[in-house]
Motif scaffolding. Structure first.
Motif, PDB file in Angstrom:
ATOM      1  N   GLY A   1       6.836  -1.787 -22.697  1.00  0.00           N
ATOM      2  CA  GLY A   1       7.525  -2.978 -21.985  1.00  0.00           C
ATOM      3  C   GLY A   1       8.676  -1.932 -20.969  1.00  0.00           C
ATOM      4  N   GLN A   2       8.667  -0.884 -20.772  1.00  0.00           N
ATOM      5  CA  GLN A   2       9.492  -0.500 -19.824  1.00  0.00           C
ATOM      6  C   GLN A   2       8.894   0.308 -18.865  1.00  0.00           C
ATOM      7  N   ARG A   3       9.336   0.176 -17.482  1.00  0.00           N
ATOM      8  CA  ARG A   3       8.401   0.700 -16.402  1.00  0.00           C
ATOM      9  C   ARG A   3       9.263   1.962 -16.019  1.00  0.00           C
ATOM     10  N   VAL A   4       8.613   3.274 -15.901  1.00  0.00           N
ATOM     11  CA  VAL A   4       9.311   4.416 -15.531  1.00  0.00           C
ATOM     12  C   VAL A   4       9.244   4.481 -13.969  1.00  0.00           C
ATOM     13  N   LYS A   5      10.434   4.203 -13.368  1.00  0.00           N
ATOM     14  CA  LYS A   5      10.541   4.345 -11.647  1.00  0.00           C
ATOM     15  C   LYS A   5      10.986   5.574 -11.317  1.00  0.00           C
ATOM     16  N   ASP A   6      11.320   6.537 -12.240  1.00  0.00           N
ATOM     17  CA  ASP A   6      11.817   7.936 -11.545  1.00  0.00           C
ATOM     18  C   ASP A   6      11.645   8.941 -12.685  1.00  0.00           C
ATOM     19  N   LEU A   7      10.883   9.920 -12.337  1.00  0.00           N
ATOM     20  CA  LEU A   7      10.602  11.008 -13.192  1.00  0.00           C
ATOM     21  C   LEU A   7      12.061  11.595 -13.804  1.00  0.00           C
ATOM     22  N   ALA A   8      12.939  11.307 -13.311  1.00  0.00           N
ATOM     23  CA  ALA A   8      14.457  11.841 -13.913  1.00  0.00           C
ATOM     24  C   ALA A   8      14.717  11.118 -15.439  1.00  0.00           C
ATOM     25  N   GLU A   9      13.838   9.881 -15.498  1.00  0.00           N
ATOM     26  CA  GLU A   9      14.021   9.073 -16.806  1.00  0.00           C
ATOM     27  C   GLU A   9      13.379   9.821 -18.116  1.00  0.00           C
TER      28      GLU A   9
ATOM     29  N   VAL B   1      -1.156   7.700 -13.891  1.00  0.00           N
ATOM     30  CA  VAL B   1      -0.881   6.855 -12.790  1.00  0.00           C
ATOM     31  C   VAL B   1      -1.681   7.524 -11.652  1.00  0.00           C
ATOM     32  N   GLY B   2      -1.943   6.509 -10.700  1.00  0.00           N
ATOM     33  CA  GLY B   2      -2.424   7.042  -9.598  1.00  0.00           C
ATOM     34  C   GLY B   2      -1.604   7.647  -8.485  1.00  0.00           C
ATOM     35  N   PRO B   3      -2.057   7.983  -7.498  1.00  0.00           N
ATOM     36  CA  PRO B   3      -1.380   8.987  -6.327  1.00  0.00           C
ATOM     37  C   PRO B   3      -0.198   8.306  -5.590  1.00  0.00           C
ATOM     38  N   THR B   4      -0.343   6.822  -5.609  1.00  0.00           N
ATOM     39  CA  THR B   4       0.872   5.922  -4.845  1.00  0.00           C
ATOM     40  C   THR B   4       1.932   5.914  -5.864  1.00  0.00           C
ATOM     41  N   GLU B   5       1.644   5.749  -7.031  1.00  0.00           N
ATOM     42  CA  GLU B   5       2.562   5.534  -8.058  1.00  0.00           C
ATOM     43  C   GLU B   5       3.455   6.801  -8.285  1.00  0.00           C
ATOM     44  N   PHE B   6       2.448   7.737  -8.157  1.00  0.00           N
ATOM     45  CA  PHE B   6       3.121   9.261  -8.516  1.00  0.00           C
ATOM     46  C   PHE B   6       4.144   9.470  -7.242  1.00  0.00           C
ATOM     47  N   LEU B   7       3.703   9.154  -5.948  1.00  0.00           N
ATOM     48  CA  LEU B   7       4.736   9.198  -4.943  1.00  0.00           C
ATOM     49  C   LEU B   7       6.022   8.590  -5.281  1.00  0.00           C
ATOM     50  N   ALA B   8       5.647   7.382  -5.664  1.00  0.00           N
ATOM     51  CA  ALA B   8       6.829   6.557  -5.931  1.00  0.00           C
ATOM     52  C   ALA B   8       7.933   6.926  -6.922  1.00  0.00           C
ATOM     53  N   ILE B   9       7.582   7.553  -8.344  1.00  0.00           N
ATOM     54  CA  ILE B   9       8.272   8.129  -9.120  1.00  0.00           C
ATOM     55  C   ILE B   9       8.580   9.603  -8.987  1.00  0.00           C
ATOM     56  N   GLY B  10       7.803  10.388  -8.208  1.00  0.00           N
ATOM     57  CA  GLY B  10       8.097  11.745  -8.102  1.00  0.00           C
ATOM     58  C   GLY B  10       9.022  11.909  -6.837  1.00  0.00           C
TER      59      GLY B  10
ATOM     60  N   LEU C   1       8.537  15.889  -5.002  1.00  0.00           N
ATOM     61  CA  LEU C   1       7.120  16.267  -4.769  1.00  0.00           C
ATOM     62  C   LEU C   1       6.965  17.357  -3.351  1.00  0.00           C
ATOM     63  N   PRO C   2       6.531  18.765  -3.336  1.00  0.00           N
ATOM     64  CA  PRO C   2       6.492  19.229  -1.999  1.00  0.00           C
ATOM     65  C   PRO C   2       5.946  18.366  -0.894  1.00  0.00           C
ATOM     66  N   GLY C   3       6.263  18.603   0.318  1.00  0.00           N
ATOM     67  CA  GLY C   3       5.761  17.869   1.481  1.00  0.00           C
ATOM     68  C   GLY C   3       4.305  17.849   1.780  1.00  0.00           C
ATOM     69  N   ARG C   4       3.627  19.141   1.601  1.00  0.00           N
ATOM     70  CA  ARG C   4       2.049  19.281   1.553  1.00  0.00           C
ATOM     71  C   ARG C   4       1.399  18.666   0.646  1.00  0.00           C
ATOM     72  N   TYR C   5       1.802  18.483  -0.590  1.00  0.00           N
ATOM     73  CA  TYR C   5       1.254  17.896  -1.844  1.00  0.00           C
ATOM     74  C   TYR C   5       1.709  16.218  -1.458  1.00  0.00           C
ATOM     75  N   SER C   6       2.432  15.987  -1.016  1.00  0.00           N
ATOM     76  CA  SER C   6       2.920  14.293  -0.762  1.00  0.00           C
ATOM     77  C   SER C   6       2.050  13.882   0.243  1.00  0.00           C
TER      78      SER C   6
ATOM     79  N   THR D   1       0.068  19.360 -11.364  1.00  0.00           N
ATOM     80  CA  THR D   1       0.921  18.987 -10.205  1.00  0.00           C
ATOM     81  C   THR D   1       1.897  20.071  -9.819  1.00  0.00           C
ATOM     82  N   PRO D   2       2.349  20.100  -8.874  1.00  0.00           N
ATOM     83  CA  PRO D   2       3.392  21.172  -8.253  1.00  0.00           C
ATOM     84  C   PRO D   2       4.738  21.315  -9.103  1.00  0.00           C
TER      85      PRO D   2
END
Length: 296
Positions: free
Chosen positions: A15-23, A34-43, A47-52, A214-215
């Motif tokens: 019941g707790q959504r992770v919104k940032d990898l810092a958590e 998670v999928g790519p879109t959510e990984f971009l959101a929490i990463g 995340l390096p520019g090329r990978y993003s 991942t990078p």
């Protein structure tokens, strides 16, 4: 599985959504389902520019729209043999399915979409009580479709099971667009975590020697957006775990997952191997079990 993890010191937080990898940054090893879109959101900017940029090029496919029904009895299929199956696919002929799926993938709505129907009590009678029985189904619909699917799915079932409508006590629907609201990983209602194009079947989510890495050190992806993709249940997570064990712990020989029964294998309970009671209408993929007092 949860009991085994707990017995080895694991702790579950729900019941707790992770919104940032810092958590979860204090953990040396993180596996993200998670999928790519959510990984971009929490990463974020980690995340390096090329990978993003590569993740942003990832394509999602058609959506799913789900309907839950509470009915008075088994589905009245025209062919009684169909009623012996817990899961039924409604598509018609091969040509019908090609037409339906081609149109849906192109973003066009059809009145007779492919529908998957589940009557859980067929294989687990404990899922029903006299006069109350759960049935759920989902239809393939265009990406991001906003239509309430209840009538669409009800009509499809009725075509193969005349009288089904008369058995319905309660119903509710979840459109493809609402699926993404429920779970941000289901972009546009795509519960398969990405279109299964030729490229994305081979390089998922991006082209990397080890697609689970991942990078970011210690951060791995284990969702259906990694090989072998959706429907090969459990294999994405299994292969991601092996990658993490190999790279993070140097373990190259996979540990045995065979249960160690000191007194022999457990004895079968009841007449059917799937007789374990459950409190949910669907699975983890299809949310919102329809809860009505007296029915499970």
């Amino acid at each position: 599985m949860a009991a085994d993890i707990t017995a080895h010191g694991g702790v579950f937080h729900t019941g707790q959504r992770v919104k940032d990898l810092a958590e979860v940054g204090h953990f040396p090893l993180v596996l993200l389902d998670v999928g790519p879109t959510e990984f971009l959101a929490i990463g974020g900017k980690r995340l390096p520019g090329r990978y993003s940029r590569a993740l942003r090029r990832y394509r999602y496919g058609p959506g799913a729209a789900k309907a839950d029904f509470l009915v008075t009895g088994p589905i009245p299929w025209t062919n009684p043999l169909v009623g012996q199956a817990g899961t039924v696919h409604l598509g018609g002929t091969h040509a019908d399915i090609v037409r339906q799926e081609t149109a849906t993938a192109a973003g066009r709505c059809v009145d007779d979409p492919f529908v998957l129907v589940v009557d859980p009590a067929i294989t687990d009678p404990s899922r029903a009580v006299p006069g109350k029985r759960p049935v759920w189904a989902y239809a393939h619909v265009p990406h991001g479709d906003t239509r309430d699917p209840v009538d669409l799915i009800r009509h499809r079932i009725e075509a193969y099971a005349p009288g089904f409508t008369d058995t319905i006590i309660a119903s509710r629907g979840l459109s493809a667009a609402q699926y993404e609201t429920y779970n941000p990983n289901y972009v546009g209602g795509d519960i398969t975590s990405g279109a299964m194009t030729l490229r994305q079947s081979l390089a998922r989510p991006t082209a990397r020697w080890d697609p689970y890495t991942t990078p970011l050190p210690g951060v791995f992806l284990c969702s259906a957006a990694t090989p072998p993709g959706p429907s090969v249940h459990g294999m994405c997570g299994h292969l991601a775990a092996l990658s993490a064990l190999r790279r993070h712990h140097g373990i190259r020989t996979p540990p045995s997952l065979t249960p160690d029964f000191a007194d022999g294998p457990p004895k079968a309970q009841g007449k059917h191997p799937c007789n374990t009671p459950s409190s949910s209408m669907g699975t983890g993929t299809y949310p919102y079990p329809l809860r009505v007092e007296g029915a499970r």
